[in-house]
Design a protein around this motif. Structure first.
Motif, short mmCIF file in Angstrom:
data_model
loop_
_atom_site.label_atom_id
_atom_site.label_comp_id
_atom_site.label_asym_id
_atom_site.label_seq_id
_atom_site.Cartn_x
_atom_site.Cartn_y
_atom_site.Cartn_z
N GLY A 56 2.98 -6.95 -6.45
CA GLY A 56 3.67 -7.02 -7.73
C GLY A 56 3.15 -8.07 -8.69
N CYS A 57 1.87 -8.46 -8.56
CA CYS A 57 1.30 -9.40 -9.53
C CYS A 57 1.30 -8.77 -10.92
CB CYS A 57 -0.15 -9.74 -9.17
SG CYS A 57 -0.30 -10.86 -7.79
N LEU A 58 1.42 -9.61 -11.91
CA LEU A 58 1.42 -9.17 -13.30
C LEU A 58 0.20 -8.30 -13.60
CD1 LEU A 58 2.40 -11.39 -16.28
CD2 LEU A 58 0.35 -10.03 -16.45
N GLY A 62 -2.52 -13.89 -14.27
CA GLY A 62 -2.44 -12.49 -13.84
C GLY A 62 -1.94 -12.35 -12.41
N HIS A 63 -2.00 -13.43 -11.65
CA HIS A 63 -1.56 -13.35 -10.25
C HIS A 63 -0.23 -14.08 -10.03
CE1 HIS A 63 -5.07 -11.12 -9.24
NE2 HIS A 63 -5.80 -12.00 -9.92
N THR A 64 0.60 -14.04 -11.05
CA THR A 64 1.99 -14.45 -10.89
C THR A 64 2.80 -13.17 -10.73
OG1 THR A 64 2.30 -14.46 -13.28
CG2 THR A 64 1.74 -16.55 -12.25
N ARG A 76 0.36 -3.49 -4.21
CA ARG A 76 -0.46 -4.58 -3.66
C ARG A 76 -1.62 -4.88 -4.62
NH1 ARG A 76 -1.63 -7.00 1.47
NH2 ARG A 76 -3.87 -7.40 1.67
N CYS A 77 -1.80 -6.18 -4.85
CA CYS A 77 -2.81 -6.65 -5.80
C CYS A 77 -4.10 -7.00 -5.04
CB CYS A 77 -2.25 -7.88 -6.51
SG CYS A 77 -3.36 -8.65 -7.68
N VAL A 78 -5.23 -7.11 -5.75
CA VAL A 78 -6.50 -7.50 -5.10
C VAL A 78 -6.39 -8.87 -4.42
CG1 VAL A 78 -8.17 -6.20 -6.48
CG2 VAL A 78 -7.32 -8.38 -7.34
N CYS A 79 -5.46 -9.71 -4.90
CA CYS A 79 -5.33 -11.04 -4.32
C CYS A 79 -4.56 -11.03 -3.00
CB CYS A 79 -4.65 -11.99 -5.31
SG CYS A 79 -2.90 -11.69 -5.52
N GLY A 80 -3.93 -9.87 -2.65
CA GLY A 80 -3.22 -9.77 -1.38
C GLY A 80 -1.70 -9.78 -1.54
ZN LIG Z 1 -2.64 -10.82 -7.56
#
Ligand SMILES: [Zn+2]
Length: 369
Positions: A259-261, A242-244, A252-256
């Motif tokens: 555009g993460c999947l 999910g974080h590719t 912006r994704c929770v991982c920082g």
């Molecule tokens: Zn992510």
């Protein structure tokens, strides 16, 4: 071969695990089959068979007459001689299944977990669920252990939850150890997606090639089966599918990252555009196929299964249009064969694998000896 040696003390010997792996694959066998498959002497095999019979794991199931000499005793596995409990821990629910020695799922229950639950709250819910599942049936005494398929990241080898995504109270929690103390049973801890792909490998047996299980539930993850075994990676952190990134200019994704999947998918799903959400996942799957050359992609997870037809159609179409550019490139896309139970069932199967060997490995034992 190495996985079969995992916890052989329980069976008082490597050879017993080999015979069990064979018995769980072919279901009925006789002494000469085992001698041929394992390379052990007939005397050694007789001893192992006597011990497994005494433990109630196998039993005689008739005789086979060959014409000359004494008829051969045929043995079979006793599926209800041992069970394992599998747990699938999601952000709001705990799913439990009871699986027998042959891998059959007998019961499945789902109960709610408190919002942002703590390890203590989880252990209380787990113990209550196991009691309810095994209390009246007399199964308790035949329980091999409990497998937990958990939200990562986690350290499978040390039984440590590092930082479960979306849960605040799960930083470096030695879950395996505290659960073993709380339950009084052996516990096996793995990422949810890795437990899930293990269940699929069991269901498909020796023909299961390199594969991925894509799960949409409590985020988006991938479980991998590569070269005949679960692939966990150098830090047991494989599967953060999910974080590719699928969109360089994405949100912006929770991982920082941007555009993460997972974030691109969730925005489409939250807006009610499931077709677009499914296409986002399909793009990610094609990226995976280009990287890993997989034979099989399994779709799973409650949020995906709610719209299973849309996801299956989008991924199948993308795989055919974008990944299979030559007729020798073929990839099967299917929905999880165990539906919503796949993670919990896989966690239970991992417990059985650890104690009784991997069924499909018996094929390689036959070839390799
Ligand atoms: Zn992510």
């Amino acid at each position: 071969m190495t996985r079969i040696t995992a916890d052989v003390r329980f069976l008082r010997g490597y050879n017993q695990a080999r015979v069990m792996a064979l018995g769980r694959t072919v279901r009925t066998f006789e002494r000469s089959t085992v001698v041929e498959a394992t390379g052990l002497t007939p005397q050694a095999v007789s001893k192992v068979i006597a011990r497994l019979s005494a433990d109630g794991l196998i039993r005689p199931a008739g005789v086979r007459r060959t014409g000359i000499g004494k008829p051969a005793v045929v043995y079979e596995l006793v599926p209800d001689s041992r069970y394992a409990i599998g747990a699938h821990v999601a952000r709001r629910t705990l799913r439990l299944v009871l699986v027998d020695l042959a891998g059959t799922v007998h019961h499945s229950t789902v109960s709610p977990l408190p919002g942002d639950f703590t390890p203590e709250q989880f252990l209380v819910a787990l113990a209550a669920g196991i009691d309810a599942m095994t209390g009246s049936s007399g199964v308790r005494g035949r329980l091999t252990g409990v497998g937990i398929g958990m939200i990562g990241p986690l350290d499978h080898a040390h039984g440590l939850v590092r930082d479960a995504h979306g849960l605040q109270h799960w930083h470096d929690v030695p879950l395996r150890e505290i659960a073993e103390k709380h339950l009084g049973l052996p516990v096996h801890l793995d990422k949810d997606v890795t437990a899930g792909i293990t269940a699929e490998a069991w269901r498909h047996g020796g023909t299961f090639g390199d594969a991925a299980l894509i799960m949409i539930e409590s985020g988006i993850g991938g479980g991998f089966w590569l070269g005949g075994t679960a692939h966990r990676g150098a830090h047991t952190n494989a599967g953060e599918f999910g974080h590719t990134v699928v969109d360089l200019n994405g949100p912006r994704c929770v991982c920082g990252r941007h555009g993460c999947l997972e974030i691109v998918h969730n925005q489409a799903a939250d807006a009610g555009d499931i077709d677009r959400a499914a296409r986002v996942v399909a793009v990610g799957v094609v990226n995976l196929l280009q990287t890993l050359d997989l034979a099989h992609v399994v779709l799973a997870g409650a949020d995906l299964l709610r719209h299973s037809r849309t996801y299956l159609a989008a991924v199948t179409e993308a795989v055919q249009a974008d990944a299979r550019r030559a007729d020798w490139l073929t990839t099967k896309v299917t929905l999880s064969s165990l539906g919503a139970d796949v993670i919990a069932a896989g966690a239970a199967m991992q417990v059985l694998d650890q104690h009784y060997g991997i069924p499909e490995l018996a094929h390689s034992l036959i070839v390799g000896s």
